[in-house]
Design an enzyme around this catalytic site. Structure first.
Site, mmCIF file in Angstrom:
data_model
loop_
_atom_site.group_PDB
_atom_site.id
_atom_site.type_symbol
_atom_site.label_atom_id
_atom_site.label_comp_id
_atom_site.label_asym_id
_atom_site.label_seq_id
_atom_site.Cartn_x
_atom_site.Cartn_y
_atom_site.Cartn_z
ATOM 1 N N ASN A 49 59.245 56.630 22.904
ATOM 2 C CA ASN A 49 60.311 55.874 23.019
ATOM 3 C C ASN A 49 61.131 56.090 24.208
ATOM 4 O O ASN A 49 61.996 55.380 24.323
ATOM 5 C CB ASN A 49 61.338 55.932 21.731
ATOM 6 C CG ASN A 49 61.210 55.535 20.504
ATOM 7 O OD1 ASN A 49 60.194 54.472 19.895
ATOM 8 N ND2 ASN A 49 60.670 56.264 19.687
ATOM 9 N N HIS A 135 67.829 50.880 10.050
ATOM 10 C CA HIS A 135 66.623 51.841 10.351
ATOM 11 C C HIS A 135 67.365 52.753 9.205
ATOM 12 O O HIS A 135 68.410 52.340 8.020
ATOM 13 C CB HIS A 135 67.409 52.560 11.222
ATOM 14 C CG HIS A 135 66.838 53.869 11.694
ATOM 15 N ND1 HIS A 135 67.521 55.289 11.327
ATOM 16 C CD2 HIS A 135 65.945 54.195 12.269
ATOM 17 C CE1 HIS A 135 66.565 55.687 11.344
ATOM 18 N NE2 HIS A 135 65.604 55.689 11.899
ATOM 19 N N GLU A 175 70.933 46.145 13.498
ATOM 20 C CA GLU A 175 70.393 46.704 15.016
ATOM 21 C C GLU A 175 70.337 45.555 16.338
ATOM 22 O O GLU A 175 70.448 44.365 15.551
ATOM 23 C CB GLU A 175 69.040 46.734 14.551
ATOM 24 C CG GLU A 175 68.706 47.916 13.424
ATOM 25 C CD GLU A 175 67.636 48.780 13.583
ATOM 26 O OE1 GLU A 175 66.183 48.700 14.624
ATOM 27 O OE2 GLU A 175 66.870 49.465 12.971
ATOM 28 N N SER A 179 63.131 48.239 15.708
ATOM 29 C CA SER A 179 62.710 49.401 15.646
ATOM 30 C C SER A 179 60.715 49.423 15.479
ATOM 31 O O SER A 179 60.240 49.920 16.408
ATOM 32 C CB SER A 179 63.300 51.042 15.568
ATOM 33 O OG SER A 179 63.044 50.798 13.673
ATOM 34 N N ASP A 204 73.751 48.924 16.148
ATOM 35 C CA ASP A 204 72.779 49.899 16.244
ATOM 36 C C ASP A 204 72.488 49.392 17.174
ATOM 37 O O ASP A 204 70.989 48.518 16.915
ATOM 38 C CB ASP A 204 71.998 50.191 15.574
ATOM 39 C CG ASP A 204 70.848 50.997 14.839
ATOM 40 O OD1 ASP A 204 70.613 51.980 16.689
ATOM 41 O OD2 ASP A 204 70.798 52.161 14.461
ATOM 42 N N HIS A 207 67.023 50.879 20.652
ATOM 43 C CA HIS A 207 66.314 49.923 21.553
ATOM 44 C C HIS A 207 66.130 48.840 22.484
ATOM 45 O O HIS A 207 65.171 48.474 23.039
ATOM 46 C CB HIS A 207 65.668 49.528 20.551
ATOM 47 C CG HIS A 207 64.310 51.043 19.894
ATOM 48 N ND1 HIS A 207 63.753 51.516 20.237
ATOM 49 C CD2 HIS A 207 65.072 51.095 18.161
ATOM 50 C CE1 HIS A 207 63.089 52.687 18.883
ATOM 51 N NE2 HIS A 207 64.511 52.482 17.768
ATOM 52 N N LYS A 236 65.787 57.210 23.466
ATOM 53 C CA LYS A 236 64.730 56.557 23.661
ATOM 54 C C LYS A 236 64.796 56.426 25.043
ATOM 55 O O LYS A 236 64.239 56.842 25.657
ATOM 56 C CB LYS A 236 65.115 55.603 22.916
ATOM 57 C CG LYS A 236 64.742 55.776 21.251
ATOM 58 C CD LYS A 236 65.328 55.389 19.859
ATOM 59 C CE LYS A 236 66.190 56.096 18.757
ATOM 60 N NZ LYS A 236 64.965 57.091 18.258
HETATM 61 C C1 PLP Z 1 67.162 51.868 15.013
HETATM 62 C C2 PLP Z 1 67.850 53.184 15.065
HETATM 63 N N1 PLP Z 1 68.630 53.636 14.815
HETATM 64 C C3 PLP Z 1 68.644 54.945 14.739
HETATM 65 C C4 PLP Z 1 68.230 56.155 15.359
HETATM 66 C C5 PLP Z 1 67.914 57.559 14.576
HETATM 67 O O1 PLP Z 1 68.028 58.202 16.003
HETATM 68 P P1 PLP Z 1 67.810 59.754 16.932
HETATM 69 O O2 PLP Z 1 66.363 59.376 17.507
HETATM 70 O O3 PLP Z 1 68.360 59.930 18.130
HETATM 71 O O4 PLP Z 1 68.320 60.158 15.411
HETATM 72 C C6 PLP Z 1 66.406 55.513 15.557
HETATM 73 C C7 PLP Z 1 65.915 56.094 15.418
HETATM 74 O O5 PLP Z 1 64.632 56.151 15.506
HETATM 75 C C8 PLP Z 1 66.119 53.977 15.015
HETATM 76 O O6 PLP Z 1 65.134 53.340 15.615
#
Ligand code: PLP
Length: 384
Positions: A49, A135, A175, A179, A204, A207, A236
């Protein structure tokens, strides 16, 4: 008693194996780089990422090294004890000024940040609305918290508007860039709907930050009004790890009391905060990295548009839809033989029947690596 656990563990693992869903970890040498080695063989890395190529950039490495010399390696405590430093404060200022929020709180991961916010804010009698494809960190918190949770159809504003008619305290979460699909939510519509309905809005931006929006400002660049809560993650596009929750001052004060992942967890270090602050500056000023992503995306699209499995996206996340678990594993293995490293994503991470490769582009890729991957994907898809 132990026998019961042993049997349960054995059965669960067997079920995963039988259905081609067993997950395993592979130790890699420099898996954070665009090209890495595994068992003496070189691979182009289409699985990370690290969209902007910061994780192994000389600038960020040197900055981190200097900060470690200056401030040591660990924070040695949670933020409320002695884990919050002047360097964290500088990072907070950089983020809040850039993204237009009053305050920020830091977490060790995006997973922790999402869970902390949901658990701290939602109570019995509340309604939590989530995009169906949010997520796992958000979904799990929603299922375990005391509020009722409803999922609205993916990116479906009509469905969200309908659910927002409830007469109770509501919070909605989406989001920005999804993702596993690489598509972008209508964030302006999302925030407007929430505000009209008097619901708290949360985005969130794991990405999106660094990749979309003006100067990589992510979701903020896609909305005319700020969401009440913005989660950005540093694992990321920032090339590091950790996360921040951006919000109002009063919300920060509240989370400082009641967000257990914040109160009871060791802070990331001052050196880490310095490196993230440098990553913020790199994201803002090094536009060439986003331009490179556009260039690589165009190469990928030109070769593959119209081929079965191809999904057009405006982000560096390029899902390649396969369907069955065994087929996606076979395709992943074939690409590995050709020295392109991709990740097979299977249920329960994605819905049944939509197993896919999750291909990610990085500004650190060379055009010829993307060309080769695209050419081989096309060849496999056309069965030659
Ligand atoms: C949309 C989304 N939110 C939160 C997270 C979690 O983030 P972290 O990897 O910092 O725990 C991810 C991780 O892949 C994600 O894709």
């Amino acid at each position: 008693m132990t026998l019961a656990f042993n049997q349960r563990i054995h059965k669960a693992l067997e079920e995963r194996k039988q259905s081609d869903l067993l997950r395993s970890v592979i130790a890699l040498e420099r898996g954070n780089q665009a090209v890495f080695q595994n068992n003496g063989k070189w691979f182009d890395n289409f699985s990370s990422n690290d969209y902007l190529g910061l994780a192994a950039s000389d600038e960020l490495k040197l900055c981190y090294q200097q900060a470690v010399s200056d401030y040591g390696v660990g924070s040695a405590a949670s933020p409320l004890v002695t884990g919050y430093s002047n360097q964290h404060q500088s990072l907070e200022s950089a983020l809040t000024e850039w993204l237009g929020y009053d305050s920020a709180l830091f977490f060790s991961s995006g997973f922790a940040a999402n869970q902390a916010v949901v658990f701290a804010l939602l109570q019995k009698g509340d309604l939590l609305l989530q995009d169906k494809l949010n997520h796992a960190s958000l979904m799990e918190a929603g299922m375990l918290c005391d509020a009722e949770m409803k999922r609205y159809r993916h990116c479906n504003q009509g469905h969200l508007a309908q659910l927002l008619q409830a007469d109770k305290p509501m919070m909605a979460v989406t989001e920005s860039v999804f993702s596993m699909d690489g598509d972008i939510a209508d964030l302006d519509g999302f925030v407007s709907l929430c505000k009209q309905a008097g619901a708290l809005s949360m985005i969130d931006d794991a990405h999106g930050i660094g990749v979309i929006g003006e100067q990589g400002n992510g979701a903020v660049g896609m909305t005319s009004k700020r969401a009440d809560i913005l989660v950005v993650t540093f694992g990321k596009a920032f090339g590091l790890n950790g996360a921040a929750v951006l919000c109002s001052r009063e919300m920060k004060d509240y989370l400082t009391q009641f967000a257990r992942h914040y109160v009871y967890s060791t802070a990331f270090s001052a050196a880490h905060a310095v490196a993230i602050t440098r990553a913020v500056a790199m994201i803002q000023t090094q536009q060439w990295r986003r331009e490179m992503l556009i260039e690589l995306g165009a190469i990928y699209d030109e070769t593959l548009n119209g081929t079965a499995g191809f999904v057009a996206t405006k982000t560096p996340i390029k899902p390649w839809l396969v369907g069955e678990e065994s087929d996606v594993l076979a395709l992943c293995a074939a690409l590995k033989r050709e020295q392109s490293w991709t990740t097979a994503i299977r249920p329960p991470t994605v819905p049944k029947g939509s197993a896919r490769l999750r291909i990610t582009l990085s500004a650190a890729h060379e055009a010829k690596a993307v060309q080769k991957l695209a050419f081989n994907l096309k060849r496999h898809s056309e069965g030659c």
